[in-house]
Design an enzyme around this catalytic site. Structure first.
Site, PDB file in Angstrom:
ATOM      1  N   ASP A  34       0.819  -1.217   0.000  1.00  0.00           N
ATOM      2  CA  ASP A  34       0.000   0.000   0.000  1.00  0.00           C
ATOM      3  C   ASP A  34       0.854   1.270   0.000  1.00  0.00           C
ATOM      4  O   ASP A  34       0.375   2.350   0.317  1.00  0.00           O
ATOM      5  CB  ASP A  34      -0.955   0.002   1.206  1.00  0.00           C
ATOM      6  CG  ASP A  34      -0.201  -0.087   2.515  1.00  0.00           C
ATOM      7  OD1 ASP A  34       1.022  -0.363   2.482  1.00  0.00           O
ATOM      8  OD2 ASP A  34      -0.823   0.123   3.571  1.00  0.00           O
ATOM      9  N   HIS A 238      22.016   0.134 -19.209  1.00  0.00           N
ATOM     10  CA  HIS A 238      21.136   0.603 -18.137  1.00  0.00           C
ATOM     11  C   HIS A 238      21.507  -0.051 -16.810  1.00  0.00           C
ATOM     12  O   HIS A 238      20.654  -0.566 -16.086  1.00  0.00           O
ATOM     13  CB  HIS A 238      19.669   0.342 -18.493  1.00  0.00           C
ATOM     14  CG  HIS A 238      19.182   1.219 -19.607  1.00  0.00           C
ATOM     15  ND1 HIS A 238      18.006   1.026 -20.273  1.00  0.00           N
ATOM     16  CD2 HIS A 238      19.735   2.319 -20.177  1.00  0.00           C
ATOM     17  CE1 HIS A 238      17.852   1.955 -21.208  1.00  0.00           C
ATOM     18  NE2 HIS A 238      18.893   2.744 -21.174  1.00  0.00           N
ATOM     19  N   ASP A 255      25.923   8.290 -15.672  1.00  0.00           N
ATOM     20  CA  ASP A 255      24.827   8.832 -16.488  1.00  0.00           C
ATOM     21  C   ASP A 255      23.741   9.240 -15.500  1.00  0.00           C
ATOM     22  O   ASP A 255      23.039   8.380 -14.957  1.00  0.00           O
ATOM     23  CB  ASP A 255      24.347   7.758 -17.469  1.00  0.00           C
ATOM     24  CG  ASP A 255      23.278   8.272 -18.426  1.00  0.00           C
ATOM     25  OD1 ASP A 255      22.712   9.357 -18.184  1.00  0.00           O
ATOM     26  OD2 ASP A 255      23.007   7.566 -19.425  1.00  0.00           O
ATOM     27  N   ASP A 266      20.074  15.296 -18.662  1.00  0.00           N
ATOM     28  CA  ASP A 266      20.527  13.923 -18.938  1.00  0.00           C
ATOM     29  C   ASP A 266      21.999  14.011 -19.355  1.00  0.00           C
ATOM     30  O   ASP A 266      22.289  14.376 -20.493  1.00  0.00           O
ATOM     31  CB  ASP A 266      19.644  13.348 -20.059  1.00  0.00           C
ATOM     32  CG  ASP A 266      19.975  11.916 -20.428  1.00  0.00           C
ATOM     33  OD1 ASP A 266      20.853  11.310 -19.771  1.00  0.00           O
ATOM     34  OD2 ASP A 266      19.359  11.399 -21.386  1.00  0.00           O
ATOM     35  N   HIS A 345      23.480   1.731 -29.684  1.00  0.00           N
ATOM     36  CA  HIS A 345      22.328   2.631 -29.509  1.00  0.00           C
ATOM     37  C   HIS A 345      22.478   3.843 -30.426  1.00  0.00           C
ATOM     38  O   HIS A 345      23.518   4.034 -31.050  1.00  0.00           O
ATOM     39  CB  HIS A 345      22.167   3.047 -28.042  1.00  0.00           C
ATOM     40  CG  HIS A 345      23.345   3.782 -27.448  1.00  0.00           C
ATOM     41  ND1 HIS A 345      23.587   5.116 -27.685  1.00  0.00           N
ATOM     42  CD2 HIS A 345      24.346   3.361 -26.631  1.00  0.00           C
ATOM     43  CE1 HIS A 345      24.670   5.487 -27.008  1.00  0.00           C
ATOM     44  NE2 HIS A 345      25.162   4.443 -26.370  1.00  0.00           N
ATOM     45  N   HIS A 349      18.355  11.717 -28.386  1.00  0.00           N
ATOM     46  CA  HIS A 349      16.895  11.699 -28.326  1.00  0.00           C
ATOM     47  C   HIS A 349      16.425  13.095 -27.951  1.00  0.00           C
ATOM     48  O   HIS A 349      17.198  13.910 -27.432  1.00  0.00           O
ATOM     49  CB  HIS A 349      16.409  10.658 -27.306  1.00  0.00           C
ATOM     50  CG  HIS A 349      17.082  10.748 -25.957  1.00  0.00           C
ATOM     51  ND1 HIS A 349      16.670  11.621 -24.984  1.00  0.00           N
ATOM     52  CD2 HIS A 349      18.157  10.092 -25.439  1.00  0.00           C
ATOM     53  CE1 HIS A 349      17.451  11.487 -23.913  1.00  0.00           C
ATOM     54  NE2 HIS A 349      18.379  10.572 -24.170  1.00  0.00           N
ATOM     55  N   HIS A 356      13.127  10.764 -22.449  1.00  0.00           N
ATOM     56  CA  HIS A 356      13.034  10.428 -23.873  1.00  0.00           C
ATOM     57  C   HIS A 356      11.767  11.132 -24.316  1.00  0.00           C
ATOM     58  O   HIS A 356      10.663  10.602 -24.194  1.00  0.00           O
ATOM     59  CB  HIS A 356      12.978   8.922 -24.084  1.00  0.00           C
ATOM     60  CG  HIS A 356      14.267   8.244 -23.671  1.00  0.00           C
ATOM     61  ND1 HIS A 356      14.393   6.897 -23.510  1.00  0.00           N
ATOM     62  CD2 HIS A 356      15.499   8.761 -23.406  1.00  0.00           C
ATOM     63  CE1 HIS A 356      15.636   6.609 -23.147  1.00  0.00           C
ATOM     64  NE2 HIS A 356      16.326   7.716 -23.076  1.00  0.00           N
ATOM     65  N   GLU A 379      25.021  11.704 -27.460  1.00  0.00           N
ATOM     66  CA  GLU A 379      25.601  10.743 -26.522  1.00  0.00           C
ATOM     67  C   GLU A 379      26.211   9.505 -27.181  1.00  0.00           C
ATOM     68  O   GLU A 379      25.759   8.387 -26.944  1.00  0.00           O
ATOM     69  CB  GLU A 379      24.548  10.321 -25.497  1.00  0.00           C
ATOM     70  CG  GLU A 379      23.210   9.876 -26.079  1.00  0.00           C
ATOM     71  CD  GLU A 379      22.236   9.422 -24.979  1.00  0.00           C
ATOM     72  OE1 GLU A 379      22.634   8.590 -24.153  1.00  0.00           O
ATOM     73  OE2 GLU A 379      21.094   9.909 -24.964  1.00  0.00           O
ATOM     74  N   TYR A 383      31.475   0.441 -26.356  1.00  0.00           N
ATOM     75  CA  TYR A 383      31.292  -0.536 -25.271  1.00  0.00           C
ATOM     76  C   TYR A 383      31.981  -1.837 -25.669  1.00  0.00           C
ATOM     77  O   TYR A 383      31.494  -2.558 -26.537  1.00  0.00           O
ATOM     78  CB  TYR A 383      29.803  -0.761 -25.017  1.00  0.00           C
ATOM     79  CG  TYR A 383      29.046   0.545 -24.870  1.00  0.00           C
ATOM     80  CD1 TYR A 383      29.016   1.225 -23.650  1.00  0.00           C
ATOM     81  CD2 TYR A 383      28.412   1.137 -25.967  1.00  0.00           C
ATOM     82  CE1 TYR A 383      28.368   2.444 -23.526  1.00  0.00           C
ATOM     83  CE2 TYR A 383      27.756   2.350 -25.851  1.00  0.00           C
ATOM     84  CZ  TYR A 383      27.735   2.998 -24.637  1.00  0.00           C
ATOM     85  OH  TYR A 383      27.095   4.212 -24.516  1.00  0.00           O
ATOM     86  N   ARG A 407      30.839   6.517 -22.538  1.00  0.00           N
ATOM     87  CA  ARG A 407      29.798   7.328 -23.189  1.00  0.00           C
ATOM     88  C   ARG A 407      29.990   8.766 -22.726  1.00  0.00           C
ATOM     89  O   ARG A 407      30.384   8.996 -21.571  1.00  0.00           O
ATOM     90  CB  ARG A 407      28.382   6.819 -22.821  1.00  0.00           C
ATOM     91  CG  ARG A 407      27.263   7.656 -23.409  1.00  0.00           C
ATOM     92  CD  ARG A 407      25.867   6.992 -23.345  1.00  0.00           C
ATOM     93  NE  ARG A 407      25.372   6.742 -21.998  1.00  0.00           N
ATOM     94  CZ  ARG A 407      25.351   5.564 -21.402  1.00  0.00           C
ATOM     95  NH1 ARG A 407      25.799   4.492 -22.040  1.00  0.00           N
ATOM     96  NH2 ARG A 407      24.880   5.432 -20.172  1.00  0.00           N
ATOM     97  N   GLU A 409      27.770  12.388 -22.873  1.00  0.00           N
ATOM     98  CA  GLU A 409      26.429  12.868 -23.230  1.00  0.00           C
ATOM     99  C   GLU A 409      26.216  14.311 -22.754  1.00  0.00           C
ATOM    100  O   GLU A 409      26.409  14.613 -21.582  1.00  0.00           O
ATOM    101  CB  GLU A 409      25.365  11.974 -22.569  1.00  0.00           C
ATOM    102  CG  GLU A 409      23.931  12.456 -22.777  1.00  0.00           C
ATOM    103  CD  GLU A 409      22.882  11.487 -22.230  1.00  0.00           C
ATOM    104  OE1 GLU A 409      23.180  10.761 -21.254  1.00  0.00           O
ATOM    105  OE2 GLU A 409      21.778  11.465 -22.796  1.00  0.00           O
TER     106      GLU A 409
HETATM  107  N1  GLY Z   1      19.868   8.178 -19.344  1.00  0.00           N
HETATM  108  C1  GLY Z   1      19.065   7.734 -20.388  1.00  0.00           C
HETATM  109  C2  GLY Z   1      19.627   8.108 -21.686  1.00  0.00           C
HETATM  110  O1  GLY Z   1      20.741   8.553 -21.756  1.00  0.00           O
HETATM  111  O2  GLY Z   1      18.979   8.042 -22.681  1.00  0.00           O
HETATM  112 MN    MN Z   2      20.144  10.274 -22.982  1.00  0.00          MN
HETATM  113 MN    MN Z   3      21.749   9.539 -20.208  1.00  0.00          MN
END
Ligand code: GLY
Ligand code: MN
Ligand code: MN
Length: 435
Positions: A34, A238, A255, A266, A345, A349, A356, A379, A383, A407, A409
């Site tokens: 709950d 992730h 990240d 982000d 990837h 975005h 996103h 970004e 890898y 990465r 970004e």
């Molecule tokens: N942190 C999510 C992305 O970079 O898209």
């Molecule tokens: Mn991102």
């Molecule tokens: Mn990110």
């Protein structure tokens, strides 16, 4: 009430003409049993109203004589509010949120027909709340049944997304300010994390420092689960467990971004935990950094959305070929996607009320062009996981390259003449990351 919400509703009403739009609030999300998560309003609902309570419905009826904006809300109830917090209630919906009329949510069934009567279409997003979908369909069905008698009423159900999300994609001056603020707080957290991280600490300790700074500055909290990934964990896109003890000579990929009044940042940075890159780490990092900087240079009004991604991919592939990690001609390698085991990837975005964010990338086969007011992330990464499997015909990845994930970004606002990197304050040059 911020006049901007009214302006957004007017814009939407102009575009839906004689339709009626029905927008549903987000449900409460259960953490366990709950106990519920902090409430987070649906982004479309928030964009149009600024109202952040659950169990609400916003109706826009531009054809109605008096009530063009109607809110159905939870009524005031002191016995409930003592548990779950103050509600604006029906009066507050009008006084503080600018509704022309407001009702208790209990009255939705009784009052909605009045706002559908003069409409030629219903704009409603068929969402995950099946019961509410049924409510809307039931009302529509009733209108359809009356059509032969009245000769009027909604004859189509349309998703408001294409109209509303095209609006959300172009940030106003006020929204840009919110995004600058979200970017600045997250930038400060990253700068602190770069100084704080050290071999022997656990990833969660760095996470705690980052999220402490978010809250210290009044951010709602992380924009998404913070990724603090040391060594080979950086190869898991992730990774959110953040439980590992950091070792000498490893990289740390962070990240993390925050939400400030619903607007998100982000940011990703990758840096050597002990202050020096190894030779392999440095070579790969230099490639990703070049890819990122050249991709950012392509974020310009008028450029098709995919251009910065294509730029990044080309530089990553050229770099991998230079290092002997890919073999062959660059165009051919891009064509056959031989880079995918290293870079799986896309390069960015849309960013905004959702991390996103909404908005289309392509109209049919044509990429959307970047416009002033768009915000994108840029970004790229590489890898080289412990078990990386190159595509057929490509060499095995030698041991010394494995377990490295990188990465970088940034959040980039498209301006009339170029772009503004909202997150530029966080160091990323090799010289600035080494001690
Ligand atoms: N942190 C999510 C992305 O970079 O898209
Ligand atoms: Mn991102
Ligand atoms: Mn990110």
């Amino acid at each position: 009430m911020h006049p901007e919400y009214r302006h957004r509703r007017e814009q939407l009403m102009q575009k839906i003409g004689s339709g009626t739009a029905i927008i549903r609030s987000a449900p409460m999300a259960v953490m366990h049993n709950d106990v519920e998560y902090n409430y987070r309003q649906d982004s479309d609902f928030f964009y149009l109203t600024g109202f952040n309570e659950p169990e609400a419905v916003a109706v826009l009826a531009p054809h109605h004589d008096e009530h063009r904006f109607v809110l159905f809300v939870q009524p005031r109830d002191p016995r409930q509010e003592v548990w779950t917090g103050y509600r604006a209630g029906v009066e507050g919906a009008k006084e503080r949120y600018g509704a022309d009329e407001a009702y208790s949510i209990e009255e939705l069934d009784a009052k909605l027909p009045e706002y559908l009567r003069g409409a030629d279409r219903i704009f409603y997003h068929l969402g995950r709340d099946r019961a509410f979908n049924d409510t809307v369909l039931r009302h529509w069905q009733r209108c359809i049944a009356q059509y032969p008698r009245t000769g009027t009423g909604p004859v189509a159900l349309e998703d408001p997304g294409p109209i509303l999300h095209a609006m959300r994609q172009i940030k106003s001056d006020a929204e840009m300010e919110q995004m600058r603020r979200a970017a600045a707080i997250a930038a400060e957290a990253h700068i602190h994390a770069q100084q704080f991280a050290a071999p022997g600490q656990h990833e969660y300790q760095v996470q705690a420092e980052i999220e402490r700074i978010f809250r210290m500055h009044g951010a709602m909290g992380p924009a998404y689960p913070s990724i603090v990934a040391s060594g080979p964990n950086a190869c898991i896109l992730h990774y959110v467990e953040n439980t590992r003890q950091m070792q000498d000579n490893e990289l740390l990929l962070i990240d993390a971004g925050c939400a400030v009044d619903y607007y998100n940042s982000d940011i990703t940075r990758t840096f050597p935990i002990s202050g020096r890159f190894t030779a392999e780490q440095r070579s790969l990092y230099a490639i990703v950094l070049e890819a990122q900087e050249k991709a950012i240079a392509q974020v310009q009004p008028g450029n098709p959305y995919n251009q910065f991604h294509d730029t990044a991919v080309r530089i990553l592939v050229e770099g991998l070929v230079d290092l002997g990690l890919l073999c062959g001609d660059v165009d051919g390698l891009i064509e056959q996607e031989a880079y995918k085991p290293f870079y799986m990837h896309r390069t960015g975005h849309w960013l905004g009320l959702d991390v996103h964010d909404v908005g289309v990338y392509k109209h049919g086969d044509t990429w959307q062009s970047l416009q002033a007011g768009h915000v994108v992330t840029v970004e790229p990464g590489l890898y080289l996981g412990p078990d990386i499997q190159p595509v057929e015909g490509q060499p095995e990845v030698p041991e010394q390259w494995r377990g490295i994930g990188i990465r970088i970004e940034d959040d980039v606002l498209v301006t009339a003449t170029g772009h503004e990197v909202l997150t530029a304050a966080v160091p990323k040059a090799i010289a600035d990351l080494e001690r």
